[in-house]
Design a protein around this motif. Structure first.
Motif, short mmCIF file in Angstrom:
data_model
loop_
_atom_site.label_atom_id
_atom_site.label_comp_id
_atom_site.label_asym_id
_atom_site.label_seq_id
_atom_site.Cartn_x
_atom_site.Cartn_y
_atom_site.Cartn_z
N GLY A 183 -32.09 -55.63 -1.74
CA GLY A 183 -30.81 -54.95 -1.56
C GLY A 183 -30.69 -54.25 -0.22
O GLY A 183 -31.52 -54.43 0.68
N ARG A 184 -29.64 -53.43 -0.09
CA ARG A 184 -29.39 -52.75 1.18
C ARG A 184 -30.20 -51.46 1.29
O ARG A 184 -30.11 -50.60 0.41
CB ARG A 184 -27.89 -52.41 1.30
N PRO A 185 -30.96 -51.30 2.37
CA PRO A 185 -31.78 -50.09 2.53
C PRO A 185 -30.98 -48.80 2.65
O PRO A 185 -31.53 -47.71 2.50
CB PRO A 185 -32.54 -50.36 3.84
N ASP A 186 -29.67 -48.89 2.92
CA ASP A 186 -28.87 -47.67 3.03
C ASP A 186 -28.39 -47.17 1.67
O ASP A 186 -27.80 -46.10 1.58
CB ASP A 186 -27.67 -47.90 3.95
N MET A 187 -28.67 -47.93 0.62
CA MET A 187 -28.27 -47.50 -0.72
C MET A 187 -29.29 -46.50 -1.27
O MET A 187 -30.47 -46.55 -0.94
CB MET A 187 -28.16 -48.70 -1.65
N ALA A 188 -28.85 -45.64 -2.18
CA ALA A 188 -29.68 -44.53 -2.64
C ALA A 188 -31.00 -44.97 -3.25
O ALA A 188 -32.07 -44.44 -2.91
CB ALA A 188 -28.90 -43.68 -3.65
N TYR A 189 -30.97 -45.98 -4.15
CA TYR A 189 -32.20 -46.38 -4.84
C TYR A 189 -33.25 -46.87 -3.85
O TYR A 189 -34.45 -46.62 -4.01
CB TYR A 189 -31.90 -47.46 -5.89
N PHE A 190 -32.83 -47.57 -2.80
CA PHE A 190 -33.72 -48.10 -1.77
C PHE A 190 -34.22 -46.96 -0.90
O PHE A 190 -35.43 -46.84 -0.61
CB PHE A 190 -32.96 -49.13 -0.94
N GLY A 191 -33.29 -46.09 -0.48
CA GLY A 191 -33.66 -44.96 0.37
C GLY A 191 -34.61 -44.00 -0.32
O GLY A 191 -35.57 -43.49 0.30
N PHE A 192 -34.38 -43.74 -1.62
CA PHE A 192 -35.28 -42.86 -2.37
C PHE A 192 -36.70 -43.44 -2.41
O PHE A 192 -37.69 -42.71 -2.27
CB PHE A 192 -34.77 -42.68 -3.81
N THR A 193 -36.77 -44.75 -2.60
CA THR A 193 -38.07 -45.41 -2.66
C THR A 193 -38.78 -45.32 -1.31
O THR A 193 -39.98 -45.04 -1.23
CB THR A 193 -37.91 -46.88 -3.11
N ASP A 194 -38.03 -45.55 -0.23
CA ASP A 194 -38.60 -45.40 1.12
C ASP A 194 -39.16 -43.99 1.31
O ASP A 194 -40.27 -43.80 1.84
CB ASP A 194 -37.53 -45.66 2.18
N LYS A 195 -38.37 -43.00 0.90
CA LYS A 195 -38.79 -41.61 1.08
C LYS A 195 -40.10 -41.33 0.34
O LYS A 195 -40.99 -40.64 0.86
CB LYS A 195 -37.70 -40.66 0.56
N TYR A 196 -40.21 -41.86 -0.86
CA TYR A 196 -41.41 -41.62 -1.66
C TYR A 196 -42.66 -42.12 -0.93
O TYR A 196 -43.66 -41.43 -0.83
CB TYR A 196 -41.30 -42.29 -3.02
N PHE A 197 -42.57 -43.34 -0.40
CA PHE A 197 -43.74 -43.91 0.26
C PHE A 197 -44.01 -43.30 1.63
O PHE A 197 -45.08 -43.48 2.20
CB PHE A 197 -43.60 -45.44 0.35
N ASN A 198 -43.01 -42.59 2.15
CA ASN A 198 -43.20 -41.87 3.41
C ASN A 198 -43.53 -40.39 3.18
O ASN A 198 -43.52 -39.60 4.12
CB ASN A 198 -41.95 -41.99 4.30
N ASP A 199 -43.78 -40.05 1.91
CA ASP A 199 -44.10 -38.66 1.54
C ASP A 199 -43.03 -37.67 2.00
O ASP A 199 -43.32 -36.59 2.51
CB ASP A 199 -45.46 -38.25 2.12
N GLU A 200 -41.77 -38.07 1.80
CA GLU A 200 -40.65 -37.22 2.16
C GLU A 200 -39.83 -36.90 0.91
O GLU A 200 -39.79 -37.70 -0.03
CB GLU A 200 -39.75 -37.91 3.19
#
Length: 349
Positions: free
Chosen positions: A196-213
């Motif tokens: 999906g699109r990385p600008d969508m919330a579910y994708f962005g939340f997942t990115d944040k988790y793996f970046n410890d943010e």
């Protein structure tokens, strides 16, 4: 109507083929034996690598032709229609995102208004059997009556993105009326899923988790009056489109608009806990996001909720994939795509 009604001898022209919905729709059509011309400018609004990954998934099909082009280039679009003479056009190319439309309005006018005008003009000069185009649930603005029905008043959009999508519906209606172009607009409701699109919330939340943010939740921490969204899984979106392709509008004005949503809105916090659980399953380790609560952003709407009655009456289909199932598919893909297996092992030691 069912997918067997699609005439595989027809030429399909899919704009935004490197995009999320465009990729999955093109793949579905190609799997059914259709010939697809895919158009995309492969811009850098989000990770271009992901767009190339999608295109690589279409490359093996002999009946797929990719053209790197921008729909806002009238001469190019005209030339492509002249060369390929498509029978069915599915316009999914657009500048997406509500918040980005506040930061960068120019690209929305260029792609969503001028680009769509060019598609309409091409359909006028090189007549097509059916034009299907992406609208958006954002046209409903801050409507308080739910669920949203296609007959609702939609003249109070709260973002430029929403305005451009409402404009598309008006433009399509006019061209359909003047030039007998059978056209169907689709109001998509928060589409999600693998790739999906990385600008969508579910994708962005997942990115944040793996970046410890921490993740930012725009509801002021108000759990009683939580935001809610009608999340629609990508397979349901594609199923809806393919069922509508052979159903050309009839009547004095050959133009219709349909909601494609899940008809089952989820509270934002339930969506977040479901995503945490899906990632926990994918990683074999309990996942909990670090949460920061902030006020709702300008242009965002507090709720989306689709009535799918019109779609069901027209083609006997309504989206039904549960949020838990769809998010699990996304989480599994994310962990695999970003090669997180090693990290997974480290986290479970």
């Amino acid at each position: 109507m069912n997918n067997r009604d699609i005439n595989t001898n027809k030429m399909f022209f899919v704009t935004g083929a490197a995009g999320f919905i465009g990729y999955y729709l093109s793949k579905r059509l190609l799997d059914q034996g259709c010939t697809v011309i895919g158009i995309d400018n492969v811009n850098d609004y989000y990770d271009v690598k992901l767009k190339h990954t999608r295109l690589e998934g279409l490359d093996p099909y002999e009946n797929f032709t990719f053209v790197k082009a921008d729909i806002s280039d009238k001469a190019v679009i005209d030339e492509l229609f002249k060369e390929y003479r498509p029978n069915v056009v599915v316009n999914l190319a657009a500048q997406a995102g509500v918040r980005y439309s506040i930061e960068n309005p120019d690209v929305y006018m260029q792609s969503n208004v001028i680009g769509f005008y060019n598609i309409l003009e091409a359909c006028r000069h090189y007549p097509v059997d059916h034009l299907i185009y992406a609208s958006s649930s954002s046209v409903y603005g801050a409507n308080k009556k739910v669920p949203f029905e296609e007959t609702d008043f939609v003249d109070h959009p709260v973002s430029l993105y929403a305005s451009t999508k409402k404009s598309n519906e008006l433009m399509a209606h006019t061209y359909s009326h003047l030039y007998n172009i059978p056209a169907t607009g689709l109001r998509f409701f928060t589409v999600y899923g693998p790739m999906g699109r990385p600008d969508m919330a579910y994708f962005g939340f997942t990115d944040k988790y793996f970046n410890d943010e921490p993740i930012k939740i725009f509801n002021n921490g108000d759990f009683e009056n939580d935001l809610y969204r009608d999340f629609t899984y990508i397979d349901d979106i594609v199923e809806g489109i393919t069922k509508l392709i052979p159903r050309t509008p009839s009547g004095d004005v050959q133009h219709e608009v349909f909601n494609i949503g899940n008809n089952n809105p989820e509270k934002l916090m339930h969506f977040i806990t479901s995503l945490e659980k899906a990632l926990s399953n994918a990683l074999g380790k309990e996942v909990e996001f670090d949460k920061v609560f902030e006020p709702i952003k300008p242009g965002d709407v507090p709720r989306t909720y689709a009535s799918t009655e019109r779609l069901h009456q027209a083609v006997g289909f309504k989206p039904e994939t549960p949020i838990e199932e769809g998010l699990q598919q996304f989480a599994n893909w994310y962990v695999q795509y970003y090669n997180l297996a090693e990290k997974k092992e480290e986290m479970t030691r």
